[in-house]
Scaffold this motif. Structure first.
Motif, PDB file in Angstrom:
ATOM      1  N   TYR A  66       1.745 -19.766 -25.351  1.00 19.51           N
ATOM      2  CA  TYR A  66       0.362 -19.964 -24.939  1.00 19.51           C
ATOM      3  C   TYR A  66      -0.200 -18.741 -24.222  1.00 19.51           C
ATOM      4  N   ILE A  67      -1.517 -18.751 -24.070  1.00 22.33           N
ATOM      5  CA  ILE A  67      -2.241 -17.796 -23.233  1.00 22.33           C
ATOM      6  C   ILE A  67      -3.049 -18.622 -22.249  1.00 22.33           C
ATOM      7  N   GLU A  68      -2.951 -18.259 -20.987  1.00 23.03           N
ATOM      8  CA  GLU A  68      -3.668 -18.980 -19.942  1.00 23.03           C
ATOM      9  C   GLU A  68      -4.490 -17.980 -19.138  1.00 23.03           C
ATOM     10  N   VAL A  69      -5.748 -18.320 -18.890  1.00 22.78           N
ATOM     11  CA  VAL A  69      -6.635 -17.466 -18.108  1.00 22.78           C
ATOM     12  C   VAL A  69      -7.042 -18.241 -16.865  1.00 22.78           C
ATOM     13  N   THR A  70      -6.729 -17.700 -15.700  1.00 25.83           N
ATOM     14  CA  THR A  70      -7.096 -18.314 -14.425  1.00 25.83           C
ATOM     15  C   THR A  70      -7.886 -17.288 -13.618  1.00 25.83           C
ATOM     16  N   PRO A  71      -8.477 -17.688 -12.503  1.00 17.01           N
ATOM     17  CA  PRO A  71      -9.231 -16.726 -11.682  1.00 17.01           C
ATOM     18  C   PRO A  71      -8.382 -15.599 -11.085  1.00 17.01           C
ATOM     19  N   ARG A  76     -11.704 -24.112 -30.505  1.00 16.16           N
ATOM     20  CA  ARG A  76     -12.356 -24.411 -29.230  1.00 16.16           C
ATOM     21  C   ARG A  76     -11.600 -23.743 -28.078  1.00 16.16           C
ATOM     22  N   ASP A  77     -10.262 -23.779 -28.102  1.00 13.05           N
ATOM     23  CA  ASP A  77      -9.454 -23.133 -27.061  1.00 13.05           C
ATOM     24  C   ASP A  77      -9.609 -21.618 -27.105  1.00 13.05           C
ATOM     25  N   LEU A  78      -9.721 -21.072 -28.300  1.00  9.29           N
ATOM     26  CA  LEU A  78      -9.921 -19.637 -28.466  1.00  9.29           C
ATOM     27  C   LEU A  78     -11.241 -19.205 -27.834  1.00  9.29           C
ATOM     28  N   GLU A  79     -12.288 -19.959 -28.093  1.00  7.69           N
ATOM     29  CA  GLU A  79     -13.592 -19.650 -27.493  1.00  7.69           C
ATOM     30  C   GLU A  79     -13.561 -19.819 -25.983  1.00  7.69           C
ATOM     31  N   ARG A  80     -12.839 -20.805 -25.505  1.00  4.87           N
ATOM     32  CA  ARG A  80     -12.730 -21.030 -24.063  1.00  4.87           C
ATOM     33  C   ARG A  80     -12.051 -19.842 -23.390  1.00  4.87           C
ATOM     34  N   ILE A  81     -10.997 -19.308 -24.000  1.00  2.00           N
ATOM     35  CA  ILE A  81     -10.307 -18.145 -23.443  1.00  2.00           C
ATOM     36  C   ILE A  81     -11.243 -16.940 -23.396  1.00  2.00           C
ATOM     37  N   LYS A  82     -11.943 -16.705 -24.489  1.00  2.00           N
ATOM     38  CA  LYS A  82     -12.860 -15.554 -24.542  1.00  2.00           C
ATOM     39  C   LYS A  82     -13.985 -15.695 -23.522  1.00  2.00           C
ATOM     40  N   ASN A  83     -14.518 -16.897 -23.372  1.00  2.00           N
ATOM     41  CA  ASN A  83     -15.583 -17.113 -22.392  1.00  2.00           C
ATOM     42  C   ASN A  83     -15.084 -16.958 -20.965  1.00  2.00           C
ATOM     43  N   LYS A  84     -13.851 -17.390 -20.691  1.00  2.00           N
ATOM     44  CA  LYS A  84     -13.284 -17.203 -19.348  1.00  2.00           C
ATOM     45  C   LYS A  84     -13.121 -15.725 -19.039  1.00  2.00           C
ATOM     46  N   VAL A  85     -12.699 -14.938 -20.031  1.00  2.00           N
ATOM     47  CA  VAL A  85     -12.543 -13.497 -19.823  1.00  2.00           C
ATOM     48  C   VAL A  85     -13.900 -12.867 -19.539  1.00  2.00           C
ATOM     49  N   ARG A  86     -14.923 -13.270 -20.275  1.00  2.00           N
ATOM     50  CA  ARG A  86     -16.277 -12.749 -20.019  1.00  2.00           C
ATOM     51  C   ARG A  86     -16.770 -13.121 -18.624  1.00  2.00           C
ATOM     52  N   ASP A  87     -16.512 -14.355 -18.207  1.00  2.00           N
ATOM     53  CA  ASP A  87     -16.910 -14.789 -16.860  1.00  2.00           C
ATOM     54  C   ASP A  87     -16.158 -14.017 -15.783  1.00  2.00           C
ATOM     55  N   LEU A  88     -14.871 -13.768 -16.009  1.00  2.00           N
ATOM     56  CA  LEU A  88     -14.094 -12.988 -15.046  1.00  2.00           C
ATOM     57  C   LEU A  88     -14.586 -11.546 -14.957  1.00  2.00           C
ATOM     58  N   PHE A 111     -15.196  -5.709 -14.312  1.00  2.00           N
ATOM     59  CA  PHE A 111     -14.525  -4.874 -15.294  1.00  2.00           C
ATOM     60  C   PHE A 111     -15.298  -4.949 -16.604  1.00  2.00           C
ATOM     61  N   GLU A 112     -15.124  -3.922 -17.411  1.00  2.00           N
ATOM     62  CA  GLU A 112     -15.884  -3.769 -18.649  1.00  2.00           C
ATOM     63  C   GLU A 112     -15.326  -4.680 -19.743  1.00  2.00           C
ATOM     64  N   VAL A 113     -16.235  -5.307 -20.497  1.00  2.00           N
ATOM     65  CA  VAL A 113     -15.846  -6.131 -21.642  1.00  2.00           C
ATOM     66  C   VAL A 113     -16.605  -5.636 -22.853  1.00  2.00           C
ATOM     67  N   SER A 114     -15.864  -5.295 -23.909  1.00  2.00           N
ATOM     68  CA  SER A 114     -16.492  -4.960 -25.182  1.00  2.00           C
ATOM     69  C   SER A 114     -16.037  -6.015 -26.184  1.00  2.00           C
ATOM     70  N   ASP A 115     -16.889  -6.285 -27.137  1.00  2.00           N
ATOM     71  CA  ASP A 115     -16.658  -7.408 -28.023  1.00  2.00           C
ATOM     72  C   ASP A 115     -16.961  -6.995 -29.459  1.00  2.00           C
ATOM     73  N   SER A 116     -15.970  -7.098 -30.332  1.00  2.00           N
ATOM     74  CA  SER A 116     -16.204  -6.822 -31.742  1.00  2.00           C
ATOM     75  C   SER A 116     -16.216  -8.118 -32.555  1.00  2.00           C
ATOM     76  N   VAL A 117     -16.367  -9.245 -31.847  1.00  2.00           N
ATOM     77  CA  VAL A 117     -16.368 -10.560 -32.484  1.00  2.00           C
ATOM     78  C   VAL A 117     -17.786 -10.883 -32.905  1.00  2.00           C
ATOM     79  N   SER A 118     -17.941 -11.268 -34.163  1.00  2.00           N
ATOM     80  CA  SER A 118     -19.263 -11.673 -34.632  1.00  2.00           C
ATOM     81  C   SER A 118     -19.598 -13.044 -34.085  1.00  2.00           C
TER      82      SER A 118
END
Length: 142
Positions: A57-62, A114-126, A132-139
């Protein structure tokens, strides 16, 4: 390590059972010791295998991002304050640390969209919270 100790315990219990005097009054203690060893062995196996779920798994926390690759493998922990930039692709997160090292987190192990999007959104929120800089090549169709 738990598995090795449990196997040692089982071997010791079996050795006690087969080497014990059959006329000994407290022979039932050897059976209890063996029974506890078997129960603990099953507990360790259930705890460390994917019988009841996925252990990768991958887990994103604060405070951190953690990736675990599977059974009996160590977790890779990335502290959020150590992150300088994150590049999000459809199949991976490429994390650049302040010291210049790069860490790749494989997103193929995340099974649900849905979990994939949740991880990406948590990274953007963090990224907003910790600057820190976030670049996104996801359509936007993902």
């Amino acid at each position: 390590m738990q598995l090795i100790l449990t196997l040692f315990w089982l071997a010791w219990a079996v050795m006690l059972l087969f080497s014990a005097d059959r006329n000994y009054e407290q022979n039932y203690l050897y059976y209890a010791f063996f029974g506890l060893a078997v129960v603990f062995f099953f507990y360790v196996m259930l705890q460390n295998t994917s019988i009841f779920g996925v252990q990768s798994y991958i887990e994103v926390t604060p405070q951190y991002i953690v990736q675990k690759f599977g059974v009996f493998r160590t977790k890779h922990i990335i502290q959020i304050p150590d992150i300088a930039a994150v590049h999000i692709t459809p199949l991976a997160l490429r994390i650049t640390l302040h010291d210049g090292n790069q860490v790749y987190l494989d997103l193929k192990q995340v099974r649900k969209k849905r979990d994939l999007e949740r991880i990406k959104n948590k990274v953007r929120d963090l990224a907003d919270a910790h600057n820190f800089e976030v670049s996104d090549s996801v359509s936007s169709s993902i």
